[in-house]
Design an enzyme around this catalytic site. Structure first.
Site, PDB file in Angstrom:
ATOM      1  N   ASP A 195       0.810  -1.226   0.000  1.00 42.31           N
ATOM      2  CA  ASP A 195       0.000   0.000   0.000  1.00 42.31           C
ATOM      3  C   ASP A 195       0.843   1.276   0.000  1.00 42.31           C
ATOM      4  O   ASP A 195       0.307   2.379   0.049  1.00 42.31           O
ATOM      5  CB  ASP A 195      -1.013  -0.010   1.159  1.00 42.31           C
ATOM      6  CG  ASP A 195      -0.334  -0.158   2.505  1.00 42.31           C
ATOM      7  OD1 ASP A 195       0.912  -0.116   2.571  1.00 42.31           O
ATOM      8  OD2 ASP A 195      -1.048  -0.327   3.510  1.00 42.31           O
ATOM      9  N   ASP A 196       2.187   1.124  -0.056  1.00 39.37           N
ATOM     10  CA  ASP A 196       3.029   2.317  -0.231  1.00 39.37           C
ATOM     11  C   ASP A 196       3.667   2.307  -1.625  1.00 39.37           C
ATOM     12  O   ASP A 196       4.709   2.900  -1.846  1.00 39.37           O
ATOM     13  CB  ASP A 196       4.081   2.452   0.886  1.00 39.37           C
ATOM     14  CG  ASP A 196       4.873   1.181   1.124  1.00 39.37           C
ATOM     15  OD1 ASP A 196       4.709   0.214   0.347  1.00 39.37           O
ATOM     16  OD2 ASP A 196       5.658   1.136   2.102  1.00 39.37           O
ATOM     17  N   ASP A 212       6.959 -12.573   0.924  1.00 39.88           N
ATOM     18  CA  ASP A 212       7.632 -12.441  -0.373  1.00 39.88           C
ATOM     19  C   ASP A 212       8.765 -13.459  -0.518  1.00 39.88           C
ATOM     20  O   ASP A 212       9.009 -13.991  -1.608  1.00 39.88           O
ATOM     21  CB  ASP A 212       8.122 -10.997  -0.618  1.00 39.88           C
ATOM     22  CG  ASP A 212       8.904 -10.400   0.534  1.00 39.88           C
ATOM     23  OD1 ASP A 212       9.063 -11.082   1.575  1.00 39.88           O
ATOM     24  OD2 ASP A 212       9.375  -9.250   0.403  1.00 39.88           O
ATOM     25  N   HIS A 240      11.029   0.986  -1.471  1.00 35.70           N
ATOM     26  CA  HIS A 240      11.729   2.055  -0.744  1.00 35.70           C
ATOM     27  C   HIS A 240      13.029   1.557  -0.117  1.00 35.70           C
ATOM     28  O   HIS A 240      13.667   2.274   0.647  1.00 35.70           O
ATOM     29  CB  HIS A 240      10.805   2.715   0.281  1.00 35.70           C
ATOM     30  CG  HIS A 240      10.188   1.776   1.267  1.00 35.70           C
ATOM     31  ND1 HIS A 240      10.910   1.135   2.242  1.00 35.70           N
ATOM     32  CD2 HIS A 240       8.913   1.358   1.415  1.00 35.70           C
ATOM     33  CE1 HIS A 240      10.100   0.381   2.955  1.00 35.70           C
ATOM     34  NE2 HIS A 240       8.873   0.476   2.465  1.00 35.70           N
TER      35      HIS A 240
HETATM   36  N1  UDP Z   1       1.194  -4.509   6.615  1.00 44.32           N
HETATM   37  C1  UDP Z   1       0.257  -5.422   7.049  1.00 44.32           C
HETATM   38  N2  UDP Z   1       0.081  -5.586   8.397  1.00 44.32           N
HETATM   39  C2  UDP Z   1       0.805  -4.892   9.299  1.00 44.32           C
HETATM   40  C3  UDP Z   1       1.762  -3.952   8.855  1.00 44.32           C
HETATM   41  C4  UDP Z   1       1.941  -3.791   7.490  1.00 44.32           C
HETATM   42  O1  UDP Z   1      -0.412  -6.044   6.251  1.00 44.32           O
HETATM   43  O2  UDP Z   1       0.609  -5.066  10.501  1.00 44.32           O
HETATM   44  C5  UDP Z   1       1.361  -4.341   5.170  1.00 44.32           C
HETATM   45  C6  UDP Z   1       1.348  -2.881   4.767  1.00 44.32           C
HETATM   46  O3  UDP Z   1       0.036  -2.453   4.562  1.00 44.32           O
HETATM   47  C7  UDP Z   1       2.187  -2.889   3.517  1.00 44.32           C
HETATM   48  C8  UDP Z   1       3.172  -4.028   3.769  1.00 44.32           C
HETATM   49  O4  UDP Z   1       2.606  -4.823   4.798  1.00 44.32           O
HETATM   50  O5  UDP Z   1       1.429  -3.191   2.377  1.00 44.32           O
HETATM   51  C9  UDP Z   1       4.528  -3.518   4.209  1.00 44.32           C
HETATM   52  O6  UDP Z   1       4.376  -2.704   5.334  1.00 44.32           O
HETATM   53  P1  UDP Z   1       5.304  -1.439   5.603  1.00 44.32           P
HETATM   54  O7  UDP Z   1       5.406  -0.618   4.372  1.00 44.32           O
HETATM   55  O8  UDP Z   1       4.776  -0.725   6.828  1.00 44.32           O
HETATM   56  O9  UDP Z   1       6.688  -2.066   6.019  1.00 44.32           O
HETATM   57  P2  UDP Z   1       7.983  -2.455   5.173  1.00 44.32           P
HETATM   58  O10 UDP Z   1       8.008  -3.946   5.196  1.00 44.32           O
HETATM   59  O11 UDP Z   1       7.833  -1.901   3.811  1.00 44.32           O
HETATM   60  O12 UDP Z   1       9.073  -1.819   5.924  1.00 44.32           O
HETATM   61 MN    MN Z   2       6.812  -0.345   2.918  1.00 38.41          MN
END
Ligand code: UDP
Ligand code: MN
Length: 381
Positions: free
Chosen positions: A210-211, A297, A321
């Protein structure tokens, strides 16, 4: 005698009158028939025309009569904030932009004997989200790229949310998975995304976070270059070498495989999806993730590369990111497929591009959208 003559004249006149009437009748019948024939051939043409219109792609119907108001307006300052907020409802012009963008390439990539070309409607687009991020992350997606793929995009979350169900046109799916960032919860969501794709019968499954901002026409173009009846796992790793894990069943041997980072997005062809089905559908994805104790993933990479011996194909245009966003030059943005953002405290990893100020557009997706679609209603002109 004269009586006889006058009687004969009378009979002759009657015969002539009858002949005249018969002639008049046949002429008028002929004229009527000709008019009828002309009308029915015209109505046949109309029927054909209506049929032709019906066969036209659905976007044409959206296009006709919906050209938006293109008056110049400022989107900066307080007034601008309101405009950006209201833009969620007036997004039909994006359909036109999308068709323009995609029409420049489609004709060149079709070959005579090939299968029908992949279109947007052949793609199942899933976005993983969670209830705490609906309000902070979904609005910008809904305002921008979701407008280009509203029918094809589904949001997978962990709670019911009437407001966002409405905003996404009922495309918010409550997976029933736990609302946490742990491995099990993430694998649970991915399992539901994957099963829903299999049920959809679409040619391609593309997962995003979602980002992510998804450049929809570029995604379609990239998939058009790959045959969905072959096995494709398309994405981008975020590590420089394959991941190595211990093979629990054959200690101390190791297993190594590549995986596409979920935060950059990845796609699977239907052919590969069907090969994964016996291993990963109906909750088995969660069991595998649990067995190797790795996130969703990584589990996907393990299934594709290790269990099925298929290889990840790197698509450089996907970006998470984990890469510095600012290194993507403004001139290269239109070719990329996905983008992302993150912020750790005051430190922002966001695209560097001109557009809205940082208060209105801290993550730069509104500016990116206007860069790609300058005629969109909320973009400054
Ligand atoms: N996400 C989720 N449950 C959670 C936290 C995050 O499903 O409790 C999802 C979030 O919506 C996003 C993905 O997991 O689509 C990655 O989350 P985030 O960008 O916060 O963390 P990253 O892994 O990128 O650091
Ligand atoms: Mn993220």
């Amino acid at each position: 005698m004269s009586y006889q003559v006058s009687k004969m004249r009378l009979t002759l006149r009657r015969i002539l009158q009858a002949l005249f009437l018969a002639l008049l009748f046949s002429f008028s019948t002929l004229a009527m028939l000709r008019t009828f024939a002309a009308t029915s051939s015209r109505s046949a043409t109309i029927t054909e025309h209506v049929a032709a219109v019906k066969e036209e792609p659905p976007w044409i119907k959206t296009f006709v009569g919906l050209w938006p108001d293109r008056s110049l307006r400022s989107v900066f300052g307080e007034e601008g904030k309101e405009l950006v907020a209201s833009a969620i409802d007036d997004n039909d012009d994006n359909t036109i932009e999308f068709e323009r963008a995609i029409s420049t390439t489609t004709s060149t990539t079709t070959t005579a004997a090939s299968k029908p070309q992949t279109s947007l409607d052949d793609i199942f687009i899933s976005v993983k989200t969670t209830k705490n991020f609906h309000a902070t992350r979904l609005d910008v997606i809904i305002k921008t790229w979701f407008t280009l793929a509203r029918e094809q995009t589904w949001f997978f979350t962990d709670s019911d949310d009437e407001e966002y169900s409405e905003k996404t046109h009922n495309h918010l799916i409550n997976t029933g998975c736990s609302a946490s960032h742990n491995r099990m919860a993430l694998c649970c969501k991915m399992a539901v995304e994957f099963d829903t794709f299999l049920e959809s019968n679409k040619r391609w499954f593309c997962h995003f976070d979602d980002d992510n901002y998804v450049n929809v026409p570029q995604l379609v173009r990239m998939l058009q270059k790959h045959d969905w009846t072959d096995d494709w796992y398309l994405g981008k790793p975020s590590i420089k070498a394959p991941l190595e894990i211990l093979d629990r069943e054959h200690m101390p041997q190791k297993i190594s495989f590549w995986f596409a980072t979920g935060g950059a997005g990845f796609c699977l062809s239907r052919s590969l999806g069907l090969k994964m089905k016996p291993l990963a559908s109906g909750g088995k994805f969660i069991s595998i993730g649990d067995k190797i104790r790795l996130p969703d993933d990584v589990t996907m990479g393990y299934i594709v590369e290790h269990l099925l011996s298929k290889q990840l194909t790197v698509v450089e245009e996907f970006h998470s990111h984990l890469e510095p966003m600012k290194f993507l030059k403004q001139s290269q943005l239109a070719e990329q497929i996905t983008f992302s953002y993150s912020h750790y405290g005051p430190e922002m990893n966001v695209l560097s591009l001109n557009g809205f100020n940082n208060q209105i557009d801290p993550y730069r997706f509104l500016s990116l959208h206007c860069h790609l679609y300058p005629n969109f209603s909320f973009c400054p002109r």
